[in-house]
Design a protein around this motif. Structure first.
Motif, PDB file in Angstrom:
ATOM      1  N   ARG A  14      39.089  40.384  21.475  1.00  0.00           N
ATOM      2  CA  ARG A  14      37.758  39.179  22.356  1.00  0.00           C
ATOM      3  C   ARG A  14      36.366  39.003  22.442  1.00  0.00           C
ATOM      4  NH1 ARG A  14      35.075  38.911  26.626  1.00  0.00           N
ATOM      5  NH2 ARG A  14      35.477  40.665  27.295  1.00  0.00           N
ATOM      6  N   GLN A  21      36.763  35.454  27.686  1.00  0.00           N
ATOM      7  CA  GLN A  21      38.190  35.348  28.517  1.00  0.00           C
ATOM      8  C   GLN A  21      38.323  33.656  28.972  1.00  0.00           C
ATOM      9  OE1 GLN A  21      38.352  37.747  31.901  1.00  0.00           O
ATOM     10  NE2 GLN A  21      38.539  39.576  30.956  1.00  0.00           N
ATOM     11  N   SER A  25      41.972  32.858  27.286  1.00  0.00           N
ATOM     12  CA  SER A  25      43.388  32.842  27.968  1.00  0.00           C
ATOM     13  C   SER A  25      43.622  31.554  27.452  1.00  0.00           C
ATOM     14  CB  SER A  25      42.649  32.193  29.426  1.00  0.00           C
ATOM     15  OG  SER A  25      41.816  31.833  29.507  1.00  0.00           O
ATOM     16  N   GLN A  32      43.612  32.169  33.734  1.00  0.00           N
ATOM     17  CA  GLN A  32      42.188  32.870  33.340  1.00  0.00           C
ATOM     18  C   GLN A  32      42.381  33.977  33.953  1.00  0.00           C
ATOM     19  OE1 GLN A  32      37.986  31.872  33.278  1.00  0.00           O
ATOM     20  NE2 GLN A  32      36.837  34.546  33.611  1.00  0.00           N
ATOM     21  N   TYR A  35      45.132  36.618  32.082  1.00  0.00           N
ATOM     22  CA  TYR A  35      44.034  36.435  31.280  1.00  0.00           C
ATOM     23  C   TYR A  35      43.488  37.818  31.541  1.00  0.00           C
ATOM     24  CZ  TYR A  35      41.871  38.047  27.129  1.00  0.00           C
ATOM     25  OH  TYR A  35      41.644  38.564  25.754  1.00  0.00           O
ATOM     26  N   SER A  36      42.932  37.948  32.514  1.00  0.00           N
ATOM     27  CA  SER A  36      42.272  39.374  33.018  1.00  0.00           C
ATOM     28  C   SER A  36      42.928  40.628  33.194  1.00  0.00           C
ATOM     29  CB  SER A  36      41.391  38.422  34.136  1.00  0.00           C
ATOM     30  OG  SER A  36      41.116  39.648  34.795  1.00  0.00           O
ATOM     31  N   GLU A  39      44.197  42.178  30.003  1.00  0.00           N
ATOM     32  CA  GLU A  39      43.205  42.963  29.509  1.00  0.00           C
ATOM     33  C   GLU A  39      43.189  44.195  29.938  1.00  0.00           C
ATOM     34  OE1 GLU A  39      38.792  41.630  29.317  1.00  0.00           O
ATOM     35  OE2 GLU A  39      39.687  40.122  27.032  1.00  0.00           O
TER      36      GLU A  39
END
Length: 239
Positions: A14, A21, A25, A32, A35-36, A39
């Protein structure tokens, strides 16, 4: 743990892309917050998210394996085929020519020279028979469903659902498939191009002389495929 490596690659990738982010996402088809967690490693990247990210232009092969996917002869030739049948015939021709090229380069020791390509040749033959990529891989590796589940570190019921095509593999399972057996995640993500990576690699390693001989045959194959596609178009217009 490989899951941590995948999440770390996701962060670095990324950053390489220069995206936030929030932007990533959307490309993964998740919110989001979700998606966080990808990671941070608290959630696995799903099959559907991998497909969406690839459609958005992301290098899924890198995320799963750590190796960037390189385009080559396969993609160049695919641009010249208009139909799915034409692409299938092209892949058959490319696979045969790749085998001939390896034989020209290595003689009787060609199978030993490139075990991965030989495995992919067997996979193509098995899949043609079984029409099931997971069953084909298991047959080539000569494993029971139980042993296959153990190697992939998943329970037997989950593996059986994969083989029955009732479930989809996440990024960690695809990484295990690559790490343990040498199969690219792309064999699952796009079944029509599941050996493209190996063919591209082989052609890049052929000598100029061998590549010139193969290109002559390949060009004739492409012309024949184009002619067949044209004849099919004409036949359809008459219906």
């Amino acid at each position: 743990m490989e899951h941590n490596s995948i999440s770390q690659r996701l962060v670095s990738y990324r950053q390489q892309l220069g995206k936030s982010q929030a932007e990533m996402s959307r490309e993964f088809g998740v919110n989001q917050s979700h998606y966080s967690k990808l990671e941070s490693g608290t959630k696995y990247i799903s099959y559907s998210s991998l497909k969406k990210f690839e459609k958005a232009g992301g290098d899924v092969n890198y995320l799963v394996t750590g190796v960037h996917y390189k385009t080559g002869i396969v993609e160049d030739c695919m641009k010249r085929c208009r139909t799915s049948d034409g692409k299938i015939e092209l892949m058959k021709a490319l696979f045969w020519l790749t085998r001939q090229g390896i034989m020209l380069m290595h003689g009787e020791n060609w199978k030993e020279a490139n075990q991965r390509v030989w495995k992919y040749i067997r996979l193509a033959e098995e899949k043609e028979q079984h029409r099931n990529i997971w069953r084909s891989i298991r047959k080539i590796e000569d494993l029971t469903q139980m042993k296959m589940a153990e190697r992939l570190d998943i329970n037997i019921k989950r593996y059986q659902r994969l083989e029955r095509m009732e479930a989809e593999p996440d990024a960690v399972i695809l990484n295990s498939l690559y790490t343990l057996f040498g199969y690219s995640p792309l064999i699952i993500l796009h079944e029509n191009l599941y050996y493209a990576e190996e063919i591209n690699k082989c052609w890049s390693e052929f000598s100029d002389e061998v590549r010139m001989q193969l290109n002559g045959v390949l060009e004739q194959d492409l012309k024949l495929i184009a002619l067949c596609e044209q004849e099919t178009d004409i036949a359809l217009q008459k219906i």
